[in-house]
Design a protein around this motif. Sequence first.
Motif, mmCIF file in Angstrom:
data_model
loop_
_atom_site.group_PDB
_atom_site.id
_atom_site.type_symbol
_atom_site.label_atom_id
_atom_site.label_comp_id
_atom_site.label_asym_id
_atom_site.label_seq_id
_atom_site.Cartn_x
_atom_site.Cartn_y
_atom_site.Cartn_z
ATOM 1 N N ARG A 116 0.826 -1.213 0.000
ATOM 2 C CA ARG A 116 0.000 0.000 0.000
ATOM 3 C C ARG A 116 0.857 1.259 0.000
ATOM 4 N NH1 ARG A 116 -5.422 -0.357 0.937
ATOM 5 N NH2 ARG A 116 -5.433 1.767 1.712
ATOM 6 N N SER A 117 2.041 1.181 0.614
ATOM 7 C CA SER A 117 2.894 2.362 0.713
ATOM 8 C C SER A 117 3.432 2.813 -0.644
ATOM 9 C CB SER A 117 4.049 2.108 1.684
ATOM 10 O OG SER A 117 4.889 1.078 1.191
ATOM 11 N N ASP A 118 3.306 1.993 -1.678
ATOM 12 C CA ASP A 118 3.750 2.367 -3.019
ATOM 13 C C ASP A 118 2.742 3.251 -3.751
ATOM 14 O OD1 ASP A 118 6.092 0.918 -2.731
ATOM 15 O OD2 ASP A 118 5.246 -0.897 -3.653
ATOM 16 N N ARG B 79 -0.733 4.646 -9.775
ATOM 17 C CA ARG B 79 0.325 5.658 -9.793
ATOM 18 C C ARG B 79 1.001 5.665 -11.158
ATOM 19 N NH1 ARG B 79 5.231 3.011 -9.410
ATOM 20 N NH2 ARG B 79 5.127 0.987 -8.395
ATOM 21 N N THR B 80 1.594 6.797 -11.489
ATOM 22 C CA THR B 80 2.393 6.895 -12.697
ATOM 23 C C THR B 80 3.708 6.181 -12.434
ATOM 24 O OG1 THR B 80 1.403 9.037 -13.255
ATOM 25 C CG2 THR B 80 3.487 8.481 -14.327
ATOM 26 N N GLU B 81 4.027 5.225 -13.273
ATOM 27 C CA GLU B 81 5.282 4.480 -13.134
ATOM 28 C C GLU B 81 6.356 5.012 -14.060
ATOM 29 O OE1 GLU B 81 6.136 0.011 -14.192
ATOM 30 O OE2 GLU B 81 5.277 0.195 -12.172
ATOM 31 N N HIS B 82 5.947 5.410 -15.282
ATOM 32 C CA HIS B 82 6.934 5.886 -16.260
ATOM 33 C C HIS B 82 6.242 6.779 -17.285
ATOM 34 C CE1 HIS B 82 10.331 5.878 -19.009
ATOM 35 N NE2 HIS B 82 9.483 5.581 -19.974
ATOM 36 N N LEU B 83 6.906 7.862 -17.632
ATOM 37 C CA LEU B 83 6.452 8.728 -18.723
ATOM 38 C C LEU B 83 7.529 8.744 -19.791
ATOM 39 C CD1 LEU B 83 5.013 11.815 -16.830
ATOM 40 C CD2 LEU B 83 3.737 10.217 -18.254
ATOM 41 N N LEU C 223 2.991 6.101 -21.712
ATOM 42 C CA LEU C 223 2.745 6.237 -20.285
ATOM 43 C C LEU C 223 2.541 4.838 -19.712
ATOM 44 C CD1 LEU C 223 1.558 7.663 -17.679
ATOM 45 C CD2 LEU C 223 -0.611 7.696 -18.901
ATOM 46 N N VAL C 224 3.215 4.541 -18.611
ATOM 47 C CA VAL C 224 2.996 3.282 -17.902
ATOM 48 C C VAL C 224 2.415 3.624 -16.539
ATOM 49 C CG1 VAL C 224 4.005 1.172 -16.958
ATOM 50 C CG2 VAL C 224 4.928 2.165 -19.082
ATOM 51 N N LEU C 225 1.248 3.062 -16.260
ATOM 52 C CA LEU C 225 0.597 3.234 -14.969
ATOM 53 C C LEU C 225 0.658 1.921 -14.211
ATOM 54 C CD1 LEU C 225 -2.480 5.206 -16.255
ATOM 55 C CD2 LEU C 225 -0.652 6.122 -14.836
ATOM 56 N N ALA C 226 1.069 1.989 -12.947
ATOM 57 C CA ALA C 226 1.053 0.815 -12.081
ATOM 58 C C ALA C 226 -0.267 0.810 -11.339
ATOM 59 C CB ALA C 226 2.222 0.870 -11.099
ATOM 60 N N PHE C 227 -0.796 -0.389 -11.096
ATOM 61 C CA PHE C 227 -2.004 -0.502 -10.289
ATOM 62 C C PHE C 227 -1.864 -1.706 -9.368
ATOM 63 C CE2 PHE C 227 -3.019 -3.424 -13.694
ATOM 64 C CZ PHE C 227 -3.747 -4.432 -13.071
ATOM 65 N N ALA C 228 -2.630 -1.686 -8.300
ATOM 66 C CA ALA C 228 -2.666 -2.817 -7.377
ATOM 67 C C ALA C 228 -4.032 -2.857 -6.715
ATOM 68 C CB ALA C 228 -1.562 -2.702 -6.326
ATOM 69 N N VAL C 229 -4.476 -4.059 -6.404
ATOM 70 C CA VAL C 229 -5.762 -4.261 -5.744
ATOM 71 C C VAL C 229 -5.480 -4.769 -4.330
ATOM 72 C CG1 VAL C 229 -7.952 -5.522 -5.798
ATOM 73 C CG2 VAL C 229 -6.869 -4.795 -7.949
ATOM 74 N N PHE C 230 -6.110 -4.100 -3.360
ATOM 75 C CA PHE C 230 -5.909 -4.428 -1.951
ATOM 76 C C PHE C 230 -7.235 -4.753 -1.278
ATOM 77 C CE2 PHE C 230 -2.536 -1.552 -3.187
ATOM 78 C CZ PHE C 230 -1.401 -2.180 -2.682
ATOM 79 N N ARG C 231 -7.194 -5.713 -0.399
ATOM 80 C CA ARG C 231 -8.294 -5.972 0.538
ATOM 81 C C ARG C 231 -7.670 -5.757 1.908
ATOM 82 N NH1 ARG C 231 -10.152 -11.329 -0.505
ATOM 83 N NH2 ARG C 231 -8.269 -11.923 0.606
ATOM 84 N N GLY C 232 -8.021 -4.624 2.517
ATOM 85 C CA GLY C 232 -7.341 -4.241 3.749
ATOM 86 C C GLY C 232 -5.872 -4.045 3.450
ATOM 87 N N GLY C 233 -5.018 -4.685 4.215
ATOM 88 C CA GLY C 233 -3.578 -4.570 3.991
ATOM 89 C C GLY C 233 -3.018 -5.605 3.041
#
Length: 144
Positions: free
Chosen positions: A9-11, A90-94, A99-109
């Motif tokens: 999550r901190s990313d 978040r933007t990972e690279h321009l 454009l490269v966008l990073a994504f992540a799916v979280f359930r709680g932590g």
Amino acid sequence: MTRPVPPSRSDFAFFHPLRVRWSEVDPQGIVFNPNYLMYADVALTEFWRELGIDYADMPRAHGVDTFMVNAQVDYFGSALFDDEIEIGVRTEHLGRSSLVLAFAVFRGGDGLVSGSLTYVFATTGPERTPTPIPDDIRARLGGG
């Protein structure tokens, strides 16, 4: 081949909440894998909105559009029917026109899924020629 590590999550600074709907799960109540890309797309729209980028107006305002050219997803866990999840973006690279966008799916932590989406900015005509990312959009995405 090195196994990717679950996302943290901190990313991410931006998160969009969703609740898993019945239409998104298989008979066992587990989210069907392609739906994670839909979740990423929904969160991406909200990420751009948060940054003040009006995606629907880009063709008129800038004469450009974006086209996805690559999607990569790693799975670490499963979301279930009625889970409350959050999608980080978040933007990972321009690049010049990409454009490269990073994504992540979280359930709680717990990081369930991570991935990246690569888009190319291109002209809106039928030839869809790659073109530089407009300066104001680049600045909002963190590349200014």
